[in-house]
Enzyme design. Structure first.
Site, mmCIF file in Angstrom:
data_model
loop_
_atom_site.group_PDB
_atom_site.id
_atom_site.type_symbol
_atom_site.label_atom_id
_atom_site.label_comp_id
_atom_site.label_asym_id
_atom_site.label_seq_id
_atom_site.Cartn_x
_atom_site.Cartn_y
_atom_site.Cartn_z
ATOM 1 N N CYS A 57 -32.362 -9.897 -3.295
ATOM 2 C CA CYS A 57 -31.605 -9.603 -2.063
ATOM 3 C C CYS A 57 -30.109 -9.873 -2.221
ATOM 4 O O CYS A 57 -29.313 -9.389 -1.412
ATOM 5 C CB CYS A 57 -32.155 -10.411 -0.903
ATOM 6 S SG CYS A 57 -33.867 -9.993 -0.568
ATOM 7 N N HIS A 106 -26.548 -10.102 4.676
ATOM 8 C CA HIS A 106 -27.859 -9.586 4.274
ATOM 9 C C HIS A 106 -28.760 -9.622 5.505
ATOM 10 O O HIS A 106 -28.814 -10.633 6.220
ATOM 11 C CB HIS A 106 -28.421 -10.454 3.154
ATOM 12 C CG HIS A 106 -29.839 -10.149 2.815
ATOM 13 N ND1 HIS A 106 -30.292 -8.875 2.630
ATOM 14 C CD2 HIS A 106 -30.913 -10.965 2.631
ATOM 15 C CE1 HIS A 106 -31.589 -8.906 2.347
ATOM 16 N NE2 HIS A 106 -31.987 -10.171 2.338
ATOM 17 N N ASN A 128 -35.840 -6.036 6.287
ATOM 18 C CA ASN A 128 -35.138 -6.551 5.108
ATOM 19 C C ASN A 128 -35.263 -5.519 3.981
ATOM 20 O O ASN A 128 -36.349 -5.326 3.440
ATOM 21 C CB ASN A 128 -35.765 -7.890 4.712
ATOM 22 C CG ASN A 128 -35.093 -8.530 3.506
ATOM 23 O OD1 ASN A 128 -34.324 -7.874 2.797
ATOM 24 N ND2 ASN A 128 -35.405 -9.788 3.268
#
Ligand code: ACO
Length: 325
Positions: free
Chosen positions: A115, A252, A282
């Protein structure tokens, strides 16, 4: 004295057509729309079609970014593609994209920091540009996490989505001050002692299989807020700036609670935070460039705005970047 800056020339994103609402998970799992919204802020996410690969998503985002930059593939000398879900073990998904966009020279490679991958890719692109190794670089995050989640694990499968986002960066002379447009600073960190908090239980040299995502959500949560806030502060400090200078935090997009707690810790109002997690879930390395592109379309971020990007993921790997749009 003049310095070379990596300046944003264009941005684009792509989301697969299929939208999966929270309610869809209740057909197979003991979960609810209320639980998912309250704990994560996620309402829906996009899943790639069976015949869509990560490079296909990357291609769609790349052509939008090139168009917005007024360029074609051959204007690029480098592609850095951040992904944890490549089409194949090798070659790199970046070289597949290179061919797809008709880029016949230069070089392309993948970066894997889960990520945090987009921040890592951006930092590497900036270093290549500032050192004179590259002039025009596409930095792209593209993921198909729907392929590696365990759809029987309600603690993880509801969190992730698929998508891609791309930026084109080009060398331009700046003054060296925080008023310059472009990437002003980056801060990268990792700590492998946390490998087992978030991982995929397969791999080429271990199981010869792809594996599925496993996560200790509570532990990841604990690390996320403090590490994101300290990395964000460090990136601002290196750029000679402070939190009050920030027009937008573009974090993020993993969990709304992590996003809001990090903003609070940094002393930045949620009015100055770009939030897309409700619509995308996500999307790992794709999440920041996706959020940038959506925020630009919404008219939130404008030329000259100071952005603070921050991300954390498996590794643990985390980082931040101060960027003047
Ligand atoms: N629906 C209903 N109940 C659920 C679900 C679900 N989808 N998922 C878990 N639960 C249950 C658990 O089983 C548990 O039940 P129990 O008490 O009977 O055992 C209960 O809810 C509480 O579980 P917790 O794990 O304590 O829930 P928590 O409030 O911590 O929320 C979550 C879980 C959302 C995963 C949270 O820990 C989190 O967001 N962590 C950060 C994860 C993250 O953002 N990862 C990504 C960052 S890195 C990257 O992007 C790859």
């Amino acid at each position: 004295m003049g310095v070379i800056r990596a300046v944003i020339k264009g941005c684009g994103h792509y989301l697969p057509e299929r939208v999966v609402e929270n309610d869809e998970f209740t057909e197979t799992l003991d979960t609810s729309d209320e639980w998912i919204r309250a704990r994560t802020g996620i309402e829906r996410r996009h899943f790639a079609a069976d015949d869509q690969k990560t490079s296909d998503l990357a291609y769609e985002a790349a052509i939008v970014a090139l168009k917005n930059a007024g360029m074609t593939g051959n204007n690029l000398d480098t592609i850095i593609l951040a992904t944890a879900t490549p089409d194949q073990t090798f070659p790199s998904t970046a070289t597949r994209l290179q061919h797809a966009i008709g880029m016949t020279g230069g070089f392309a490679f993948d970066i894997q920091a889960v990520c945090a991958g987009f921040i890592y890719a951006l930092a590497n692109a900036t270093a290549l540009i500032e050192s004179g190794h590259a002039k025009t670089v596409m930095v792209i995050g593209a993921e198909t996490f729907s392929r590696i989640v365990d759809f029987t694990d309600r603690g993880t499968c509801v969190l992730f989505g698929d998508g891609a986002g791309a930026l084109v960066l080009q060398a331009e002379e700046g003054t060296g001050s925080g008023e310059d447009r472009g990437v002003l600073s980056t801060d990268l960190n990792s700590d492998g002692k946390y490998n087992d908090l978030l991982y995929v239980d397969g791999g080429v040299s271990s199981t010869q299989s792809t594996g599925k995502l496993r996560m200790n959500g509570q532990e990841v949560f604990k690390h996320a807020v403090s590490k994101l806030a300290s990395s964000g502060k460090k990136a601002l400090e290196v750029a000679g700036l402070q939190a009050s200078d920030v027009d937008w935090i573009v974090p993020h997009q993993a969990n709304l609670r992590i996003i809001s707690r990090t903003a609070k810790k940094m002393g930045v109002s949620m009015d100055n935070v770009v939030v897309t997690v409700q619509d995308h879930g996500n999307t790992s390395a794709a999440s920041i460039p996706l959020a940038l592109s959506v925020a630009e379309q919404r008219g939130q971020i404008k030329k000259g705005d100071l952005l603070l990007l921050e991300a954390i993921g498996g590794g643990l790997a985390w980082g931040a970047a101060a960027v003047r749009w």
